[in-house]
Design a protein around this motif. Structure first.
Motif, PDB file in Angstrom:
ATOM      1  N   LEU A  60      48.963  76.958  -0.898  1.00 46.38           N
ATOM      2  CA  LEU A  60      48.072  76.712  -2.170  1.00 46.38           C
ATOM      3  C   LEU A  60      47.496  75.709  -2.742  1.00 46.38           C
ATOM      4  CD1 LEU A  60      47.625  78.777  -4.727  1.00 46.38           C
ATOM      5  CD2 LEU A  60      49.381  78.013  -5.892  1.00 46.38           C
ATOM      6  N   VAL A  61      46.287  76.131  -2.379  1.00 44.40           N
ATOM      7  CA  VAL A  61      44.858  75.209  -2.208  1.00 44.40           C
ATOM      8  C   VAL A  61      44.412  75.201  -3.738  1.00 44.40           C
ATOM      9  CG1 VAL A  61      45.636  74.795  -0.171  1.00 44.40           C
ATOM     10  CG2 VAL A  61      43.411  75.992  -1.030  1.00 44.40           C
ATOM     11  N   GLY A  62      44.388  76.045  -4.596  1.00 44.93           N
ATOM     12  CA  GLY A  62      43.092  76.672  -5.419  1.00 44.93           C
ATOM     13  C   GLY A  62      43.375  75.877  -6.873  1.00 44.93           C
ATOM     14  N   MET A  63      42.159  75.855  -7.729  1.00 41.67           N
ATOM     15  CA  MET A  63      43.061  74.719  -8.779  1.00 41.67           C
ATOM     16  C   MET A  63      43.564  75.820  -9.632  1.00 41.67           C
ATOM     17  SD  MET A  63      42.271  71.846  -7.477  1.00 41.67           S
ATOM     18  CE  MET A  63      42.589  70.783  -8.557  1.00 41.67           C
ATOM     19  N   ALA A  64      43.775  77.273  -9.906  1.00 41.19           N
ATOM     20  CA  ALA A  64      44.304  77.434 -10.715  1.00 41.19           C
ATOM     21  C   ALA A  64      45.963  77.379 -10.793  1.00 41.19           C
ATOM     22  CB  ALA A  64      43.892  78.937 -10.303  1.00 41.19           C
ATOM     23  N   GLU A  65      46.584  78.073 -12.015  1.00 38.96           N
ATOM     24  CA  GLU A  65      48.096  77.498 -11.546  1.00 38.96           C
ATOM     25  C   GLU A  65      48.268  77.642 -10.292  1.00 38.96           C
ATOM     26  OE1 GLU A  65      51.577  77.324 -13.921  1.00 38.96           O
ATOM     27  OE2 GLU A  65      48.713  76.860 -14.205  1.00 38.96           O
ATOM     28  N   PRO A  66      49.522  77.054 -10.114  1.00 37.68           N
ATOM     29  CA  PRO A  66      50.537  77.349  -8.507  1.00 37.68           C
ATOM     30  C   PRO A  66      50.499  79.030  -8.456  1.00 37.68           C
ATOM     31  CG  PRO A  66      50.870  75.030  -9.388  1.00 37.68           C
ATOM     32  CD  PRO A  66      49.985  75.847 -10.741  1.00 37.68           C
ATOM     33  N   ALA A  67      51.139  79.450  -7.336  1.00 36.05           N
ATOM     34  CA  ALA A  67      51.477  80.900  -6.905  1.00 36.05           C
ATOM     35  C   ALA A  67      52.916  80.213  -6.696  1.00 36.05           C
ATOM     36  CB  ALA A  67      50.259  81.620  -6.275  1.00 36.05           C
ATOM     37  N   ALA A  68      53.435  81.714  -6.340  1.00 35.80           N
ATOM     38  CA  ALA A  68      54.345  82.001  -6.075  1.00 35.80           C
ATOM     39  C   ALA A  68      54.433  81.081  -3.769  1.00 35.80           C
ATOM     40  CB  ALA A  68      55.345  82.049  -5.764  1.00 35.80           C
ATOM     41  N   ALA A  69      55.295  79.937  -3.939  1.00 36.59           N
ATOM     42  CA  ALA A  69      55.748  79.601  -2.157  1.00 36.59           C
ATOM     43  C   ALA A  69      56.657  79.831  -1.483  1.00 36.59           C
ATOM     44  CB  ALA A  69      56.000  78.032  -2.471  1.00 36.59           C
ATOM     45  N   TRP A  70      56.405  80.134  -0.735  1.00 37.48           N
ATOM     46  CA  TRP A  70      57.419  81.025   0.526  1.00 37.48           C
ATOM     47  C   TRP A  70      57.550  80.285   1.728  1.00 37.48           C
ATOM     48  CZ3 TRP A  70      54.251  82.794   4.433  1.00 37.48           C
ATOM     49  CH2 TRP A  70      52.993  83.440   3.744  1.00 37.48           C
ATOM     50  N   GLY A 126      45.066  89.236  -0.076  1.00 38.48           N
ATOM     51  CA  GLY A 126      45.728  87.935   0.361  1.00 38.48           C
ATOM     52  C   GLY A 126      47.266  88.211   0.825  1.00 38.48           C
ATOM     53  N   ASP A 127      46.880  89.065   2.132  1.00 36.52           N
ATOM     54  CA  ASP A 127      47.951  90.114   2.495  1.00 36.52           C
ATOM     55  C   ASP A 127      47.192  89.077   3.924  1.00 36.52           C
ATOM     56  OD1 ASP A 127      50.007  90.685   1.473  1.00 36.52           O
ATOM     57  OD2 ASP A 127      48.896  92.884   1.585  1.00 36.52           O
ATOM     58  N   VAL A 128      47.900  88.304   4.774  1.00 38.40           N
ATOM     59  CA  VAL A 128      47.660  87.604   6.082  1.00 38.40           C
ATOM     60  C   VAL A 128      47.899  88.235   7.561  1.00 38.40           C
ATOM     61  CG1 VAL A 128      48.200  86.371   7.521  1.00 38.40           C
ATOM     62  CG2 VAL A 128      48.014  85.653   5.151  1.00 38.40           C
ATOM     63  N   ALA A 140      52.414  87.937  -0.299  1.00 38.14           N
ATOM     64  CA  ALA A 140      52.764  87.024  -1.573  1.00 38.14           C
ATOM     65  C   ALA A 140      54.005  86.281  -1.319  1.00 38.14           C
ATOM     66  CB  ALA A 140      53.386  87.903  -2.714  1.00 38.14           C
ATOM     67  N   THR A 141      54.933  86.569  -0.066  1.00 37.62           N
ATOM     68  CA  THR A 141      56.137  86.443   0.076  1.00 37.62           C
ATOM     69  C   THR A 141      56.008  86.340   1.238  1.00 37.62           C
ATOM     70  OG1 THR A 141      56.756  88.275   0.578  1.00 37.62           O
ATOM     71  CG2 THR A 141      57.014  88.329  -1.803  1.00 37.62           C
ATOM     72  N   LEU A 195      56.869  80.332  12.049  1.00 27.92           N
ATOM     73  CA  LEU A 195      57.514  79.944  10.899  1.00 27.92           C
ATOM     74  C   LEU A 195      56.133  79.998   9.426  1.00 27.92           C
ATOM     75  CD1 LEU A 195      59.542  78.340   9.315  1.00 27.92           C
ATOM     76  CD2 LEU A 195      57.844  76.211   9.640  1.00 27.92           C
ATOM     77  N   SER A 196      56.421  80.848   8.877  1.00 28.42           N
ATOM     78  CA  SER A 196      55.509  81.290   7.736  1.00 28.42           C
ATOM     79  C   SER A 196      55.600  80.131   5.751  1.00 28.42           C
ATOM     80  CB  SER A 196      55.138  82.237   7.271  1.00 28.42           C
ATOM     81  OG  SER A 196      56.471  82.892   7.175  1.00 28.42           O
ATOM     82  N   LEU A 197      55.009  79.832   5.810  1.00 28.64           N
ATOM     83  CA  LEU A 197      55.242  79.360   5.033  1.00 28.64           C
ATOM     84  C   LEU A 197      54.079  78.587   3.970  1.00 28.64           C
ATOM     85  CD1 LEU A 197      54.643  75.214   5.130  1.00 28.64           C
ATOM     86  CD2 LEU A 197      56.219  75.634   6.814  1.00 28.64           C
ATOM     87  N   LYS A 198      54.372  78.990   2.086  1.00 31.21           N
ATOM     88  CA  LYS A 198      53.671  78.160   1.705  1.00 31.21           C
ATOM     89  C   LYS A 198      53.581  76.949   1.206  1.00 31.21           C
ATOM     90  CE  LYS A 198      51.063  81.038  -0.706  1.00 31.21           C
ATOM     91  NZ  LYS A 198      50.505  82.717  -1.190  1.00 31.21           N
ATOM     92  N   VAL A 199      52.220  76.150  -0.013  1.00 31.32           N
ATOM     93  CA  VAL A 199      52.912  74.789   0.320  1.00 31.32           C
ATOM     94  C   VAL A 199      52.127  74.956  -1.069  1.00 31.32           C
ATOM     95  CG1 VAL A 199      52.269  72.244   0.545  1.00 31.32           C
ATOM     96  CG2 VAL A 199      53.042  73.526   2.366  1.00 31.32           C
ATOM     97  N   ASP A 200      52.041  73.998  -2.243  1.00 33.21           N
ATOM     98  CA  ASP A 200      52.282  73.598  -3.437  1.00 33.21           C
ATOM     99  C   ASP A 200      50.338  72.686  -3.598  1.00 33.21           C
ATOM    100  OD1 ASP A 200      51.752  72.172  -6.204  1.00 33.21           O
ATOM    101  OD2 ASP A 200      52.961  73.916  -6.405  1.00 33.21           O
TER     102      ASP A 200
END
Length: 577
Positions: free
Chosen positions: A16-26, A49-51, A74-75, A399-404
């Motif tokens: 997650l890299v945008g400057m808006a409110e953080p979305a859920a990480a996974w 946003g699907d990958v 999202a997940t 491995l998939s992951l989301k970072v703040d």
């Protein structure tokens, strides 16, 4: 888009890299307990946003097969997977994926099969993964890059039987609209590695002809060459290509050359030389160029090509990919030039090049080399990456992951237990805090790195997600930290304050557990426990400036009353916020 070899074990990371409110990480792993493993080489993100991830899949000792997988943005959960399996011996792989405005996906690569193999492009229905059409062209090589144009037609580049090859396909049927091919001199290599579409719909392609640089602009409607450049003293083979808002063309070639050509004529406007390799490139704003190379990340002015800033990598890092968000944020990913070092992702200030954050991505097998292989930014400004990761128990994993967004931290982990209580409400020195986190996603910095806590310390944070009350506790650098393993720190770290000033003890072991015990008789724990209930608490530990590793506690609350909170088996926290 960049050409990458199709033979690596990969990790998918959504950051997650945008400057808006953080979305859920996974955090997800694919596959988990089955016998298959995935080699991923490219990715694309759709409008929601699907990958989509392309590469190859291997089942046991069987040959590889070209594949593409869709993950929920999202997940991180896998929605579907399509494997192309031509009998009797596949040996196929995907090198590129692209997604259109309706969410359908094309995947391009080597279809495999008995010799000859086939240059392949397949279009799949985005929601279901159903095959809409398949384009095959028998060859000993395969497709290397693919893009949609504004009308939904598909442009593919590749190596076709010793030719530099580009084709435009009807987006609805997969039929050939035109082909462009050039065959060089006998005994030399020829192939189109990368392709892009300019604002007018014309096609830019680049790669290798007669073992030297070749760049061509092709009329998008007819397939006729508008101009071409062949041969260059500083560059042998083009691996990266970008088109700016004015339709001018920037390429990056083996040998360290970044070259800008006039989009109308093909005349060279400027060049920038790096010591080695082909820097990854992306357009920033209208015409500036962001780049990542072995020596560092840098930004070039689009007009004169002068260097605006440079960030030099430390600790043997080497940048291999770069991406830019719609807001202009610059992200880089890469590997270490020293064996047994983890891959990394980083965000840099677009105006100054200052490092905002850097996160290492490390498998539990620290005797293996690891890479980031591709980056993309989704519509919300989230960064997605594919790379290579090794694990001791599962040596081939996806491995998939989301970072703040704010600090590069990984997703929240599963909190095991937390006990926070006042043993004597009238005596603040009797307060005790203890929490435990377990998970094979736990990361620790390598010894001597920028975030080695022996050198830079750590920060412990306790907070209530509902009331936003928080307490920050320090574990300063120095001799109170001890590295575990040989060399010290390779298997984690321990901290215990021998002066009696700081209240907490810390023990963190990569891929295993994180334990924190704090006693207020060694220093205050400034957090209120006199409310009727806490509802739930969360805690994190940040080693150095690395992103915090955090967990929530409240899934199974054992006790929640004034002066005492105890919880077990908490779910993962959606973010470290």
């Amino acid at each position: 888009m960049s050409y990458l070899p199709a033979h690596s074990l990969l990790l998918l990371a959504a950051l997650l890299v945008g400057m808006a409110e953080p979305a859920a990480a996974w955090i997800q792993r694919f596959p988990d307990d089955d016998a298959d493993f995935l080699h991923s080489t490219d990715l694309a993100v759709d409008a929601v946003g699907d990958v989509f991830v392309g590469g190859e899949i291997v089942s046991g000792a069987a040959p590889t097969s070209m594949m593409v997988s869709k993950l929920a943005g999202a997940t991180g959960e896998e929605i579907w997977r399509k494997v192309f399996d031509p009998a009797p011996s596949p040996n196929g792989h995907a090198d590129a994926v692209a997604v259109d405005s309706s969410g359908d996906v094309v995947v391009a690569g080597d279809y495999g099969g008995s010799p000859p193999h086939a240059l392949a492009v397949a279009k799949l229905d985005g929601p279901t993964g159903a095959e809409l059409w398949l384009y095959l062209k028998p060859t000993s090589n395969g497709a290397k890059d693919v893009e949609f144009d504004a009308s939904g037609d598909v442009v593919v580049s590749g190596w076709f039987g010793g030719e530099f090859f580009v084709a435009k396909l009807d987006g609805a049927t997969g039929g050939e609209l035109w082909t462009y091919s050039v065959e060089g001199s006998p005994g030399f290599s020829d192939g189109a590695n990368v392709v892009a579409i300019d604002p007018s719909g014309h096609v830019l392609a680049a790669g290798l002809l007669d073992d030297d640089l070749y760049v061509v602009k092709i009329d998008g409607a007819t397939g006729a060459s508008l101009w071409s450049v062949q041969g260059d003293p500083d560059g042998l083979e083009v691996f990266h290509l970008a088109v700016d808002a004015a339709a001018d063309v920037v390429v990056s070639a083996d040998g360290g050359a970044v070259i800008k050509y006039d989009g109308a004529t093909g005349a060279e406007e400027w060049r920038h030389l790096e010591p080695v390799g082909a820097p990854a490139i992306a357009i920033v704003g209208a015409s500036d160029v962001a780049a990542a190379s072995r020596d560092g990340a840098f930004r070039l002015a689009g007009g004169p090509g002068t260097e605006l800033w440079r960030h030099t990598w430390l600790d043997n890092r080497s940048g291999t990919h770069v991406a830019v968000s719609a807001s202009g944020a610059v992200f880089a990913g890469g590997r270490r030039t020293t064996w047994t070092k983890p891959s990394f992702v980083a965000r840099l200030d677009a105006a100054t090049g200052a490092l905002d954050w850097l996160t290492d991505l490390d498998g539990s097998d620290r005797d293996s080399d690891e890479h980031v292989h591709a980056l993309a930014v989704d519509p919300a400004g989230d960064l997605v990456a594919v790379g290579r990761l090794f694990d001791k128990d599962r040596p081939f994993i996806f491995l998939s992951l989301k970072v703040d967004q704010a600090d590069g931290s990984m997703a929240g982990l599963r909190g095991q237990t937390m006990v926070f209580r006042d043993k004597d409400p009238g005596d603040p020195t009797k307060r005790r805090l203890k929490f435990l986190v377990k998970g094979d996603e736990l990361q620790t910095p390598l010894p001597g790195s920028l975030n080695d806590p022996i050198l830079v310390g750590a920060t412990i944070r306790l907070w209530n997600p509902s009331t936003l009350e928080e307490a920050i506790l320090a574990a300063p650098p120095g001799a109170d930290w001890k590295g575990i393993g040989n060399p010290p720190g390779i298997n984690g770290y321990k901290y215990k304050d021998k002066t009696g000033v700081n209240p907490c003890k810390v023990s963190v072991r990569p891929f295993k557990n994180l334990k924190v015990t704090c006693k207020a008789n060694n220093g205050p724990i400034p957090f209120s426990l006199d409310e009727a209930s806490q509802g739930g608490l969360a805690a994190s530990v940040a080693l150095g400036s690395a992103g915090p590793q955090c967990a929530s506690y409240g899934g199974l609350v054992v006790r929640d009353e004034p002066g005492q909170f105890k919880a077990k088996g908490a779910p993962t926290t959606p973010s470290c916020g």
